[in-house]
Design an enzyme around this catalytic site. Structure first.
Site, short mmCIF file in Angstrom:
data_model
loop_
_atom_site.label_atom_id
_atom_site.label_comp_id
_atom_site.label_asym_id
_atom_site.label_seq_id
_atom_site.Cartn_x
_atom_site.Cartn_y
_atom_site.Cartn_z
N HIS A 20 0.87 -1.24 -0.07
CA HIS A 20 0.01 0.05 0.07
C HIS A 20 0.96 1.28 0.06
O HIS A 20 1.80 1.48 0.96
CB HIS A 20 -0.93 0.13 1.14
N ARG A 62 -2.91 4.47 -1.35
CA ARG A 62 -2.98 3.17 -1.18
C ARG A 62 -2.64 2.24 -2.34
O ARG A 62 -1.98 1.11 -2.39
CB ARG A 62 -4.44 2.69 -0.72
N ASN A 69 -3.29 -6.01 -2.28
CA ASN A 69 -3.10 -6.92 -1.22
C ASN A 69 -4.31 -7.85 -0.98
O ASN A 69 -4.49 -8.86 -0.08
CB ASN A 69 -2.90 -6.66 0.13
N ARG A 70 -5.14 -7.71 -2.37
CA ARG A 70 -6.28 -8.74 -2.41
C ARG A 70 -6.39 -9.57 -3.72
O ARG A 70 -7.55 -10.02 -3.80
CB ARG A 70 -7.71 -7.73 -2.11
N HIS A 115 3.35 -3.30 6.76
CA HIS A 115 2.09 -2.54 6.81
C HIS A 115 1.90 -1.33 7.75
O HIS A 115 2.62 -1.73 8.91
CB HIS A 115 0.93 -3.43 6.73
N TYR A 163 -8.50 -13.75 1.66
CA TYR A 163 -7.76 -12.27 1.60
C TYR A 163 -6.73 -12.32 0.17
O TYR A 163 -6.74 -11.06 -0.26
CB TYR A 163 -7.15 -12.20 2.82
N ARG A 167 1.55 -11.56 0.14
CA ARG A 167 2.84 -12.42 0.83
C ARG A 167 2.28 -13.80 0.80
O ARG A 167 3.10 -14.71 0.87
CB ARG A 167 2.81 -11.96 2.36
N GLU A 177 2.31 -5.48 10.79
CA GLU A 177 1.46 -4.30 10.82
C GLU A 177 1.54 -3.42 12.12
O GLU A 177 1.52 -4.14 13.29
CB GLU A 177 0.10 -4.82 10.99
N TYR A 287 -10.31 1.37 5.45
CA TYR A 287 -11.23 0.33 5.31
C TYR A 287 -12.57 1.23 5.29
O TYR A 287 -13.81 0.37 5.05
CB TYR A 287 -11.39 -0.74 6.54
#
Length: 312
Positions: A20, A62, A69-70, A115, A163, A167, A177, A287
């Protein structure tokens, strides 16, 4: 006698920053290590720092088209490459080619993905598999080294919430995180904490490769139950905000009836259900678009067997 799990030695490690592009601690550290990697060098290991989403980093946003990341699911990774694909899907395929392929013997052994969160989560390690002895041992080692500073473990194993993280191409995926930190901002305390977490992780791998046997251990983890959206009006707009009693209370027990949201006219909306939960990612800025005010977790204990390298 307790059984000992013999694991292959670790050879290839990647450190991802900028998944991000506005989460600046990982961007800052990886950019530094690309110029001078002495801090992350470990004998006998290939350690590769890597900026995963350079366009988003350049714009300090982002993502460009969608959340990198998705999109590391097999559907996106196998799409035919074309300019019509979202930038992050194309980038995911490039990353999968460089560090994967996902689920293959050629994939990197470990990926650390760095993150930041705007939530008050402190130091957090993100685990994707509750049965992974190696990672439970690693996380136990990191938690012990970071003490007395808390280091929580967030388990995102769930039957329906998939998710597809950046990674996840590695055999051992590790999310790091650290917060609270506003997006687009660098904080020295957060920088120091992330740096220390990664140092301890690399030290653990080096000691494992050198033949140290790690005895059985147990760690507390917080397992995702469900994501909770903000209350919304008929137009779909947010109609209430996180209650002050919940704000900044990540990882703290939240009981049925406790205030969760409050509207502009003062109406308090309590937690429903009949069980105590532990909220995480409370009021995370990124989010809002995902319609997630916080995630409910349940606290449980994971056990790991003794592990050692097969070389010893």
């Amino acid at each position: 006698m307790t059984s000992c799990v013999a694991e292959e030695p670790i050879k290839k490690i990647a450190i991802f920053g900028g998944t991000h592009g506005n989460e600046l601690t990982g961007v800052f550290l990886v950019t530094h290590w690309l110029k001078n990697g002495a801090e992350v060098h470990r004998a006998g290991l290939e350690v590769k720092p890597f900026i995963t989403n350079p366009r988003a980093v350049e714009k300090c946003t982002r993502y460009i088209d969608c959340d990198l990341n998705r999109v590391f699911d097999l559907e996106n990774l196998s799409k035919e490459m074309s300019e019509d694909l979202p930038y992050e899907v194309r980038r995911a395929q490039e990353i999968n080619h460089l560090f994967g392929p996902k689920n293959s013997d050629d994939a990197y052994d470990v990926v650390f993905d760095l993150h930041n969160t705007t939530s008050n989560m402190g130091c957090t390690l993100i685990l994707e598999d509750s049965r992974n002895d190696f990672l439970i041992q690693m996380f136990h080692y990191i938690k012990t080294c970071m003490a007395p500073l808390p280091c929580s473990v967030y388990l995102i194993e769930h039957p329906s919430l998939k998710y597809a993280t950046t990674r996840s191409i590695a055999k051992y995926p590790v999310g790091i995180e650290v917060g609270p930190q506003p997006h687009g901002v660098l904080r020295a305390d957060i920088l120091d904490q992330m740096r220390r977490m990664l140092k301890h992780a690399l030290d653990f791998i080096q000691r494992f490769n050198e033949g140290k046997e790690f005895p059985p251990c147990a760690i507390d983890v917080y397992k995702i139950m469900e994501k909770v959206d903000y209350p919304r009006n008929e137009s779909g707009d947010v109609a209430a905000v996180i209650h002050p009693n919940l704000q900044d209370q990540d990882w703290k027990p939240l009981h049925p009836g406790d205030p969760v949201f409050v509207s502009l006219d003062g109406k308090v909306i309590p937690l429903g259900g009949d069980c105590t939960v532990y909220p995480v990612f409370v009021n995370e800025a990124a989010y809002y678009e995902k319609k997630e005010a916080f995630a409910k977790t349940t606290k449980l204990t994971l056990n790991a067997k003794s592990i050692r390298s097969t070389l010893h």
